[in-house]
Motif scaffolding. Structure first.
Motif, PDB file in Angstrom:
ATOM      1  N   GLY A 121       0.820  -1.207   0.000  1.00 31.41           N
ATOM      2  CA  GLY A 121       0.000   0.000   0.000  1.00 31.41           C
ATOM      3  C   GLY A 121       0.853   1.255   0.000  1.00 31.41           C
ATOM      4  O   GLY A 121       0.568   2.223  -0.719  1.00 31.41           O
ATOM      5  N   SER A 122       1.927   1.234   0.803  1.00 28.07           N
ATOM      6  CA  SER A 122       2.820   2.404   0.852  1.00 28.07           C
ATOM      7  C   SER A 122       3.380   2.674  -0.534  1.00 28.07           C
ATOM      8  O   SER A 122       3.446   3.827  -0.988  1.00 28.07           O
ATOM      9  N   ASP A 258      -7.205   6.653  -1.260  1.00 26.87           N
ATOM     10  CA  ASP A 258      -6.467   5.522  -0.707  1.00 26.87           C
ATOM     11  C   ASP A 258      -7.503   4.488  -0.268  1.00 26.87           C
ATOM     12  O   ASP A 258      -8.203   4.667   0.733  1.00 26.87           O
ATOM     13  N   LYS A 287      -4.517  -4.381   0.523  1.00 21.72           N
ATOM     14  CA  LYS A 287      -4.745  -5.525   1.421  1.00 21.72           C
ATOM     15  C   LYS A 287      -5.684  -6.594   0.852  1.00 21.72           C
ATOM     16  O   LYS A 287      -5.346  -7.765   0.800  1.00 21.72           O
TER      17      LYS A 287
HETATM   18  C1  PLP Z   1      -5.208   3.279   4.477  1.00 21.61           C
HETATM   19  C2  PLP Z   1      -3.854   2.677   4.354  1.00 21.61           C
HETATM   20  N1  PLP Z   1      -3.022   3.095   3.375  1.00 21.61           N
HETATM   21  C3  PLP Z   1      -1.797   2.585   3.213  1.00 21.61           C
HETATM   22  C4  PLP Z   1      -1.311   1.606   4.044  1.00 21.61           C
HETATM   23  C5  PLP Z   1       0.072   1.073   3.859  1.00 21.61           C
HETATM   24  O1  PLP Z   1       0.016  -0.197   3.322  1.00 21.61           O
HETATM   25  P1  PLP Z   1       1.295  -1.180   3.465  1.00 21.61           P
HETATM   26  O2  PLP Z   1       1.422  -1.526   4.894  1.00 21.61           O
HETATM   27  O3  PLP Z   1       0.922  -2.336   2.569  1.00 21.61           O
HETATM   28  O4  PLP Z   1       2.474  -0.442   2.939  1.00 21.61           O
HETATM   29  C6  PLP Z   1      -2.142   1.130   5.073  1.00 21.61           C
HETATM   30  C7  PLP Z   1      -1.661   0.075   5.992  1.00 21.61           C
HETATM   31  O5  PLP Z   1      -2.231  -0.231   6.994  1.00 21.61           O
HETATM   32  C8  PLP Z   1      -3.431   1.682   5.243  1.00 21.61           C
HETATM   33  O6  PLP Z   1      -4.243   1.285   6.236  1.00 21.61           O
END
Ligand code: PLP
Length: 458
Positions: A121-122, A258, A287
């Motif tokens: 996600g990041s 997001d 996710k």
């Molecule tokens: C809304 C949201 N965006 C981005 C992320 C980041 O995702 P990742 O942990 O896969 O990098 C998260 C992780 O919990 C999230 O809840």
């Protein structure tokens, strides 16, 4: 919950973990005297740890991920078939499951057009930020570079995504941050910042005010969680999203949603934004894309955004970005099967029905427990905000919220909470069971919370 005999002796594993694994978000001092919990098996809504203990998982793998539940052998098989045939090739080439999943995903996202594969996600959010910056450079002489983010939202763990993060306790100690990110106020009506009737409109207008303060010509994108997850399960007030969309259009600001948590069914529609009749320019998801069976995330854009990167007269005109593991084929193979399961098992419909049951149960608990100040949710994505005093809305202390989690755990039910994120407001219990949850599962989750609240708050 049943106490089952250990299927194996995991003592060596536990020692190896204690000696060598650095766990996420963990103060390891505790593991000098206690064993880390190691999850060894999962089936449906349940997981078993290395001591043989069974848990009912109300947060889909701890962080709202395992949307289709554990032990899906058809996903395992789909990954195995694909990776033994063709496991990887850099994503400046295509792949069979990559093409097929992109097509199926876009069919479920009217108005969207292109899928960019990454693995977290990041990373998906970082890529979106890079696109916004490149558009600013190419079309606006570098001027429209600012990215607005919202208080209480979270977009990831890298330096730039925490620079776009509205949860101070997650960001603390990691500065200096990436420049060009500007905060707008949150929209949580229970913690109202304005005494008005049309709260949704007012909270959105607060974004307009920030844009005018910064100068609309400097703002390239607005990045928001459709429903804020870890920041306290914040569902938007009525009218909020329509107004936000209008504001973005008025100033030619890209709307980046997001949907790392909301995406792929969590809210009872494929995407959270589809509840509000809005049309984003960029959508990130992670996710639920493959329910944690493989590391895959996507950034999806409109054709209009994609077209901006097709200037062949400029050798630097395309999106000059790569993600090595965006070329892993196990991710899209898993995502295809994950999507088939959601569709064929009617999991969106189940999510809406079970989400209503969960909200109903939580409201019923609210009537009996003064500690529940507010209940919020959309689909199987719910939160209960705990307070020390219902009249003043003084937040319950984080230690008590954590005690509720521990009391649920003692009954064999895993729930989550806002934790070390927002100073003074780490007081929302978070629930995100898998989309396969039955009425019995939902009732068992809220029954455990009922007992836990009585034990902690009396
Ligand atoms: C809304 C949201 N965006 C981005 C992320 C980041 O995702 P990742 O942990 O896969 O990098 C998260 C992780 O919990 C999230 O809840």
């Amino acid at each position: 919950m049943n106490q089952v005999a250990p299927v194996n002796d995991f003592s060596e594993i536990i020692s190896a973990d204690r000696a060598h694994v650095w766990h996420h978000l963990t103060q390891h001092k505790a593991h000098e005297t206690t064993d880390p919990r190691i999850m060894v098996e999962g089936k449906g809504m349940r997981v078993w740890d290395a001591t043989g203990r069974e848990h009912l998982d109300a947060v889909s793998g701890g962080v709202w991920t395992v949307n289709v539940g554990y032990g899906r052998d058809t996903i395992g098989q789909a990954i195995s078939d694909q990776v033994t045939k063709m496991n990887f090739f850099a994503q400046n080439n295509g792949s069979v499951p990559g093409a097929l999943f992109a097509q199926k995903l876009i069919e479920r996202m009217p108005g969207m057009s292109r899928v960019y594969y990454v693995n977290s996600g990041s990373e998906a959010n970082e890529k979106a930020f890079k696109m916004v910056r490149q558009i600013a450079q190419k079309r606006y002489g570098g001027q429209k570079y600012k990215i607005l983010y919202r208080e209480r939202d979270y977009h990831g763990s890298t330096i730039s995504t925490i620079s776009a993060g509205g949860q101070f306790e997650r960001n603390a100690h990691y500065g200096p941050y990436t420049p060009g990110f500007v905060e707008v106020p949150h929209c949580l009506e229970y913690r109202a910042q304005w005494d008005v009737e049309n709260y949704g409109q007012r909270a959105a207008d607060a974004i307009d005010e920030v844009i005018l303060r910064e100068g609309p010509e400097t703002v390239g994108a607005l990045c928001l969680e459709t429903v804020t997850a870890g920041g306290g399960v914040i569902t938007p007030p009525e009218g909020y999203w329509q107004r936000v969309q209008e504001i973005c259009r008025k100033y030619d600001i890209l709307l980046h949603l997001d949907e790392v948590v909301c995406g792929i069914g969590r809210t009872g529609k494929w995407f959270g934004y589809q509840h509000y009749g809005i049309q984003p320019d960029l959508v990130t998801m992670a996710k639920g894309v493959a329910s944690g069976y493989a590391a895959i995330a996507c950034l999806v854009t409109t054709e209009k955004v994609f077209e901006m990167f097709k200037d062949a007269s400029d050798p630097m005109g395309h999106f000059r970005d790569i993600s090595t593991y965006g070329g892993c084929t196990g991710g899209p193979a898993a995502a295809l099967e994950n999507m088939r399961i959601i569709e064929e098992e009617g999991l969106l419909e189940n999510t809406l029905a079970m989400g209503e049951r969960l909200m109903g149960n939580l409201r019923e608990l609210q009537e009996r427990h003064a500690a529940i100040g507010d209940v919020r949710g959309l689909g199987l994505f719910c939160g209960a905000e705990l307070v020390a005093d219902r009249e003043t809305k003084e937040p319950a202390p984080e230690a008590k919220v954590q005690a509720v989690i521990a009391e649920c755990m003692a009954q064999g039910v895993i729930i989550g909470a806002t934790a070390r994120a927002i100073p003074g407001f780490n007081n929302t219990l978070c629930l995100a069971p898998a989309l396969i949850a039955t009425a019995e599962d939902i009732d068992a989750i809220t029954a455990a919370i009922d007992v836990a609240l009585t034990r902690v708050f009396g």
